[in-house]
Structure formats: C-alpha cells, structure tokens
Design an enzyme around this catalytic site. Structure first.
Site, short mmCIF file in Angstrom:
data_model
loop_
_atom_site.label_atom_id
_atom_site.label_comp_id
_atom_site.label_asym_id
_atom_site.label_seq_id
_atom_site.Cartn_x
_atom_site.Cartn_y
_atom_site.Cartn_z
N ASP A 138 15.54 -7.15 39.36
CA ASP A 138 14.40 -7.15 38.43
C ASP A 138 14.86 -6.67 37.06
O ASP A 138 14.18 -5.88 36.39
CB ASP A 138 13.26 -6.26 38.97
CG ASP A 138 11.94 -6.55 38.23
OD1 ASP A 138 11.03 -5.69 38.27
OD2 ASP A 138 11.84 -7.60 37.56
N LYS A 140 15.33 -6.53 33.32
CA LYS A 140 14.64 -7.04 32.13
C LYS A 140 14.56 -5.88 31.16
O LYS A 140 14.72 -4.72 31.58
CB LYS A 140 13.22 -7.54 32.50
CG LYS A 140 12.38 -6.54 33.26
CD LYS A 140 11.08 -7.14 33.73
CE LYS A 140 10.29 -6.14 34.56
NZ LYS A 140 9.02 -6.68 35.03
N ASN A 143 13.03 -2.62 32.06
CA ASN A 143 13.66 -1.76 33.08
C ASN A 143 14.97 -1.17 32.60
O ASN A 143 15.82 -0.76 33.39
CB ASN A 143 13.88 -2.55 34.38
CG ASN A 143 12.59 -2.72 35.14
OD1 ASN A 143 11.62 -1.98 34.89
ND2 ASN A 143 12.53 -3.71 36.01
N ASP A 158 13.71 1.53 37.91
CA ASP A 158 12.86 0.69 38.75
C ASP A 158 13.63 -0.18 39.74
O ASP A 158 13.94 -1.34 39.49
CB ASP A 158 11.93 -0.18 37.91
CG ASP A 158 10.74 -0.62 38.76
OD1 ASP A 158 9.74 -1.06 38.21
OD2 ASP A 158 10.84 -0.49 40.00
N THR A 177 10.45 -11.09 37.73
CA THR A 177 9.52 -11.43 36.65
C THR A 177 9.87 -12.82 36.12
O THR A 177 11.03 -13.06 35.75
CB THR A 177 9.67 -10.38 35.52
OG1 THR A 177 9.55 -9.09 36.11
CG2 THR A 177 8.65 -10.57 34.43
N1 LIG Z 1 8.50 1.29 37.22
C1 LIG Z 1 9.06 2.35 36.58
C2 LIG Z 1 8.72 2.60 35.25
C3 LIG Z 1 9.33 3.69 34.62
C4 LIG Z 1 10.20 4.50 35.38
N2 LIG Z 1 10.49 4.18 36.68
N3 LIG Z 1 9.93 3.12 37.26
C5 LIG Z 1 10.80 5.67 34.77
C6 LIG Z 1 11.79 6.37 35.46
C7 LIG Z 1 12.38 7.50 34.86
C8 LIG Z 1 11.98 7.90 33.60
C9 LIG Z 1 10.98 7.22 32.91
C10 LIG Z 1 10.38 6.09 33.51
C11 LIG Z 1 9.24 5.40 32.82
C12 LIG Z 1 9.10 3.98 33.19
#
Ligand SMILES: Nc1cc2c(nn1)-c1ccccc1CC2
Length: 291
Positions: A138, A140, A143, A158, A177
């Site tokens: 995934d 993009k 991410n 992610d 996506t």
């Molecule tokens: N789907 C997502 C989305 C996010 C994150 N993880 N998974 C994230 C992980 C560590 C620090 C900050 C984030 C924010 C966005």
C-alpha cells in the site's frame, strides 16, 4: 499473542490527532512516567463477523507481527500494544513532520535532488522489508511520513495491507489504493515484492511532476489506464526532467512484475547513486566548509 489489558490512559496522556486510516485514528501521546512522546494508533475491533466496521483481530495481529519484525530507521517502530473490549492500541514511534503527500502539495514539485533523496530512503526502507520477504502493498505518499517538518528523513507507515510473500508463493488479493496499484492487483494476478516496485515508480513520477500518471476521472478509467500502461512524460512538468529520472521510472512502470527493477537495482541506479562527479563535488564542498 497477548496485549496489555491495563487502561491505556493510566499510562499515557492522549494528545492531538495526527493522522488516520480507514478504521484507525492516530494520536500523539505522552508516556506519563518518562514524558517520552509516541504515536498511538487506535484501531477499532470488528464487533461481529457480519459487521463491516472495524478490523478483524487476525488482520490487526498481522500488522503487529510485521511491525515487530521491522528494525530500520526508515520504517516506523512499534513499542507496545494495549487491548480493551472495543479497540487495540499500537504505541508507535512518533513522526511529526506530516505526510510526504502534504509536503509535495505545498511545494508543488521537488527538485530532482530532493526527489532522489526521498526515493532513496523509501528504497532503503523497502529493501529492509523485502529482505524479510515482506511486501508493503500500500505504498503511496500518504504512507510516507516526514520525521519532522524541516527534515528530509522519512518513515514508512501503515502495514495494514502488508503480507509475507514466501519464496515462490504468490498472493492474490484485491487490495491497495487504485491510483497506486500495479496491473497484477487489478487483474487478480499473483502479487509479489515487485508489486511495491511499481508503486515506487508512481511515487517518483508524482514527486517530479505533481501529477499522477494513471489517475482517471473515476476508478474504472484509472484501472484501464494502468492496464493499458498509458503514461508519458509529455506533461509540461517533465520538460526539465533528466533522462536518468525518466529511465528510473521506466524500469519500474513495467507490466510484467518479473521485468521490473528490484530494490537493489534501483539503489544502484545512477539517478539514486550520485555520480562520482557529484560525490567528489560534495566531498570538495565539505572540505572547504571544514577548512
Ligand atoms: N494508517 C496510519 C496513519 C498514520 C500512522 N499509522 N497508520 C502513523 C504512525 C506513526 C506516526 C504517525 C502516524 C499518522 C498517520
């Protein structure tokens, strides 16, 4: 696999929201004992089998196992996991520079040096994942997170769709996506580590032009463009783009996954490895600064 059943709020002070996924919200949090700051990814558990809301525990566990296996400066780190009746909370490394996606949006386009530096770090993170036979699936700009506002350091996040791809075994899954998925995802052909390499080609194209090569007026048209591989560098944004950069993208946006460049081949490509000339130029500059 067991997770802490204590109340998360007894150990962490929850702060502002810094991001979100489909069934997850990510908030800044502070460890009460040490004052260290982390990111708490709060994932809603699927209540009943039939429910469409929330994530199955087995999928949450897959993401956790993959995160626990990672150990690289360009991949987000996981520290601990809490679970209660309705949610699983992943305590992750805090990255507060925002998404690469927003960084590009603000700058419209990047210089080739900036783009190459970002792509190199994405390749290093993916090299670590692929060395463990894990495909992200995934990839993009959303991410890819910047460590902090003014740094060029990035972290891959992610791993909700990531899969271990065993040697010779292929996965068939309709995931990812639309704008970033490789032809094999659309055609339900086997997915592999090469599926990530296609997405890196898309990300590079976007970093250099601000345009997405296959995005159509709707998902159907996007899928058609991907399968017909109708992309080109005619957009005015590519007027000053080097042939080296176009060659780099060209070796990734190939229909046949087996003919796509591997992560090692990408890291050795001249667009990523500054040429001897540039390296000596950088060395000369650094000597002058010291001198
Ligand atoms: N789907 C997502 C989305 C996010 C994150 N993880 N998974 C994230 C992980 C560590 C620090 C900050 C984030 C924010 C966005």
């Amino acid at each position: 696999m067991e997770f802490r059943k204590d109340k998360f709020e007894d150990f962490y002070e929850v702060g502002e929201e810094i991001g979100s996924g489909q069934f997850a919200v990510v908030k800044k949090c502070k460890h009460l004992k040490t004052n260290d700051e982390f990111a708490a990814k709060i994932i809603k558990k699927k209540r009943a089998m039939a429910s469409r809301l929330g994530v199955k525990m087995e999928d949450i566990k897959k993401e956790i196992v993959i995160l626990q296996e990672m150990d690289h400066e360009n991949v987000i780190r996981i520290y601990e996991v809490f679970e209660n009746k309705t949610h699983v909370i992943l305590v992750l490394e805090l990255v507060s520079g925002g998404e690469l996606f927003d960084f590009i949006a603000e700058k419209e386009r990047l210089s080739e040096e900036e783009a190459s530096a970002f792509v190199k770090q994405i390749l290093l993170g993916i090299k670590h994942m692929h060395s463990k036979r894990i495909a992200h699936l995934d990839l993009k700009p959303e991410n890819v997170m910047l460590l902090n506002k003014n740094s060029q350091n990035i972290k891959l996040i992610d791993f909700g769709l990531s899969r271990v791809i065993k040697q010779g075994e292929f996965h068939r899954d309709m995931i990812g996506t639309p704008e970033f998925v490789a032809p094999e995802v659309i055609n339900y052909d086997p997915l592999s580590l090469a599926t990530d390499m296609w997405s890196i080609g898309i990300i590079t194209y976007i970093l250099l032009s601000g345009c997405s090569p296959f995005s159509g007026k709707d998902q159907q048209q996007t899928y058609e463009k991907i399968c017909q591989l109708t992309y080109d560098f005619t957009s005015k944004y590519f007027e000053n783009t080097s042939d080296l950069a176009k060659e780099f993208i060209g070796m990734l946006l190939k229909r046949d996954p087996l003919s796509r460049a591997s992560v090692e081949e990408c890291l050795n490509h001249a667009w990523i490895q500054p040429s001897e000339k540039k390296q000596s130029e950088n060395r000369r500059k650094s000597v002058i600064n010291i001198g």
